[in-house]
Design a protein around this motif. Structure first.
Motif, PDB file in Angstrom:
ATOM      1  N   VAL A 184     150.083 -26.066  28.103  1.00  0.00           N
ATOM      2  CA  VAL A 184     148.888 -25.233  28.176  1.00  0.00           C
ATOM      3  C   VAL A 184     149.013 -24.214  29.297  1.00  0.00           C
TER       4      VAL A 184
ATOM      5  N   THR B 236     151.140 -21.255  28.350  1.00  0.00           N
ATOM      6  CA  THR B 236     150.396 -20.292  27.542  1.00  0.00           C
ATOM      7  C   THR B 236     149.527 -19.410  28.425  1.00  0.00           C
TER       8      THR B 236
ATOM      9  N   VAL C 223     142.075 -23.904  29.416  1.00  0.00           N
ATOM     10  CA  VAL C 223     143.064 -24.934  29.806  1.00  0.00           C
ATOM     11  C   VAL C 223     142.393 -26.282  29.963  1.00  0.00           C
TER      12      VAL C 223
ATOM     13  N   LEU D  80     141.380 -27.663  26.524  1.00  0.00           N
ATOM     14  CA  LEU D  80     142.516 -28.056  25.698  1.00  0.00           C
ATOM     15  C   LEU D  80     143.196 -29.328  26.222  1.00  0.00           C
ATOM     16  N   SER D  81     143.282 -29.478  27.558  1.00  0.00           N
ATOM     17  CA  SER D  81     143.987 -30.630  28.132  1.00  0.00           C
ATOM     18  C   SER D  81     143.138 -31.877  28.155  1.00  0.00           C
TER      19      SER D  81
END
Length: 575
Positions: A63, A66, A84, A87-88
């Motif tokens: 992540v 990106t 981030v 998503l994590s």
């Protein structure tokens, strides 16, 4: 040589040693059956922590990469930070870009974050550069830092600056967010079969010691556990040693396991022993104590049995043998002895009885032989006295002076031998006897007899000085005869015309040899004294085994010296 007691001890210990080893192995296997499930569960926990940490690093790193491509230095970075975090699925205490100088480039506003750890990130980036991830401890709290390179957004793909990181994108969060969920599972019902209730994980640092993964959990590290050699060995591990798990061990009431997370983070996992495991440990000690007690009791029993059945009978036999040697009587009680010893005692008793009878017979025989020998000496002495008396009677009836002198000399020889046999009879020993008193009487007898034949002449004195020596009867006979010849010649021929004089006999002991000197202070050797008498003296000297020398000067006398006479051993006391 080793005693019977020592040899029996070696045999008993050697016999019990295999039993001790086998019993210890069985007890240890029983103990392992209790502790093995917890050991397997603890090792599985360590493996899952390794997997979880590697998984989080890879996921969050992807992540962040990106985000780094989207330009971490733009105004829209805050939006990217939220992306981030969502998503994590992790709670970060810091996500942002850090310039090479250590200055914070951009950082986003975190929701439900794990606190603020911006100072930890700046300090670590300046100090270590750009590793893929790191675990940093600050104020007793371990943090997981995941870093990727940030690139300049203005560079083209063909520009070389595009390939050079212009800083870093860093995400930081408390390490407990990655590890603690695994430990929490052990407190619930996810893995109840593992029995890992109360497990703890400590981050190991060579300088700072140990830091709990969960500072708020109130974990306490048992004292002195960090000084254990197996904990110290973690810091020297490298390569394959970091990828493999060390053996678990029990210490301070805990089951311990060391490992490396991600190949770079040393940790110490511990689990308090359950009551069942503690009882297993206590049972292990108890069974070992019972085994040791049983073996000790068996050893004591065997030792007592060996003492009563072997050592005590042997000691009795030894004491009886010593008593038999001193008193000639073998007496030992066979009560309580094993059959073999009773048979041995009976056989030995028969042998000693026969030996005692044989010894008594030999002593009686020896006593008889001694009596016979004494009787022989007594009869020889009596016969020699009779012969001397006959010669003396014969000499009194001879008118010729020279013939009379020869008969009287023969009488002196016979009388000297008679005196010798009287001493042999009194000594009672057939091997040797002390000759000093005999020589004193013999010399006085010869001088007195010779002086009585010198009618009206001056006195001839005797000088006697002799050490105490021992000779055999075979040596005493030739010594007696040669001294008789020397001293008789001295009295008869060394002092003519009624002169006064002195006859001497000296005996000296020199080690195991003796030297005999006999002589006078008369006129020296004459023709009368150098005839048959001198030849007899030479013959007796050779028979004695001595080296003879003669020294004679006019008016200074004549001296005979006999050297190298071998002495005999002192006679045994005669009872």
């Amino acid at each position: 040589m080793a005693s019977v007691n020592a040899r029996l001890s070696v045999i008993v210990i050697g016999s019990l040693a295999p039993v001790s080893v086998l019993g210890s192995i069985l007890i240890w296997n029983s103990y392992q059956q209790w502790t093995r499930p917890s050991e397997v569960g603890l090792q599985d926990l360590v493996r899952r922590m390794k997997f979880r940490l590697n998984h989080d690093v890879d996921r969050i790193g992807s992540v962040l990469e990106t985000t780094a491509v989207l330009d971490p230095y733009s105004e829209l970075f805050a939006r990217d930070v939220m992306l981030v975090q969502n998503l994590s699925g992790s709670r970060f205490c810091f996500i942002g870009s850090v310039k090479p100088s250590g200055e914070i480039g951009r950082s986003g506003e975190l929701t439900s974050s794990g606190g603020n750890c911006e100072h930890v990130v700046v300090s670590h980036v300046q100090r270590t550069g750009n590793p893929p991830f790191s675990v940093v401890t600050d104020r007793g709290v371990p943090y997981l830092l995941i870093m990727v390179g940030a690139f300049s957004p203005s560079a083209t793909y063909s520009d070389s600056s595009r390939e050079v990181p212009q800083g870093q994108v860093v995400a930081a969060m408390p390490l407990e967010q990655s590890i603690l969920p695994l430990i929490s599972d052990t407190h619930g019902s996810v893995h109840p079969e593992e029995g890992l209730e109360g497990s703890q994980v400590w981050l190991l640092n060579k300088d700072a010691g140990a830091v709990a993964i969960c500072p708020e959990c109130g974990w306490t590290l048992p004292p002195d556990i960090l000084s254990d050699s197996r904990v110290k060995a973690v810091f020297s591990a490298s390569g394959d040693q970091r990828r493999t798990l060390a053996d678990a061990w029990v210490s301070k009431g805990y089951l311990w396991q060391t490992a490396y997370l991600g190949g770079a983070v040393p940790v110490l996992a511990g689990k308090p022993l359950s009551p069942a495991e503690r009882s297993a440990g206590s049972l292990f000690v108890v069974w070992l104590a019972v085994l040791a007690g049983m073996l000790t009791a068996a050893l004591i029993g065997v030792a007592i049995g060996a003492r009563e059945l072997v050592l005590r009978p042997v000691q009795k036999l030894k004491a009886a043998a010593v008593s038999w040697e001193k008193t000639g009587q073998f007496q030992v009680s066979r009560r309580g002895m094993p059959l073999e010893f009773r048979q041995f005692v009976w056989a030995f008793h028969l042998v000693t009885a026969r030996l005692s009878r044989r010894e008594t017979e030999l002593e009686l025989s020896l006593e008889g032989q001694r009596e016979l020998l004494k009787e022989a000496h007594h009869r020889v002495k009596n016969n020699l006295q009779i012969i001397a008396s006959l010669l003396n009677l014969q000499a009194s009836r001879i008118a010729d002076r020279e013939a009379k002198a020869q008969v009287l000399r023969a009488r002196e020889r016979v009388r000297s031998l008679g005196t010798l046999h009287r001493y042999l009879y009194d000594s009672g020993d057939t091997k040797s006897f002390h000759v000093r008193p005999f020589l004193r009487e013999l010399s006085a007898q010869i001088v007195l007899s010779g002086s009585s034949a010198r009618e009206g002449a001056a006195e001839v004195r005797l000088h006697f000085d002799a050490d105490d020596i021992t000779l055999t009867p075979d040596q005493a006979v030739p010594l007696t005869l040669l001294l008789t010849e020397i001293m008789t010649n001295a009295v008869q021929y060394a002092f003519p015309d009624g002169r006064q004089g002195k006859v001497s006999l000296l005996v000296r002991k020199e080690g195991n040899m003796a030297t005999v000197r006999a002589g006078d202070n008369g006129i020296g050797m004459t023709k009368e004294s150098s005839g048959l008498g001198l030849r007899l003296i030479n013959g007796f000297s050779r028979q004695l085994g001595a080296r003879m020398s003669v020294k004679s000067r006019p008016d200074e006398g004549t001296w005979f010296t006999f050297r190298g006479i071998v002495l005999a051993d002192p006679p045994e006391p005669f009872s």
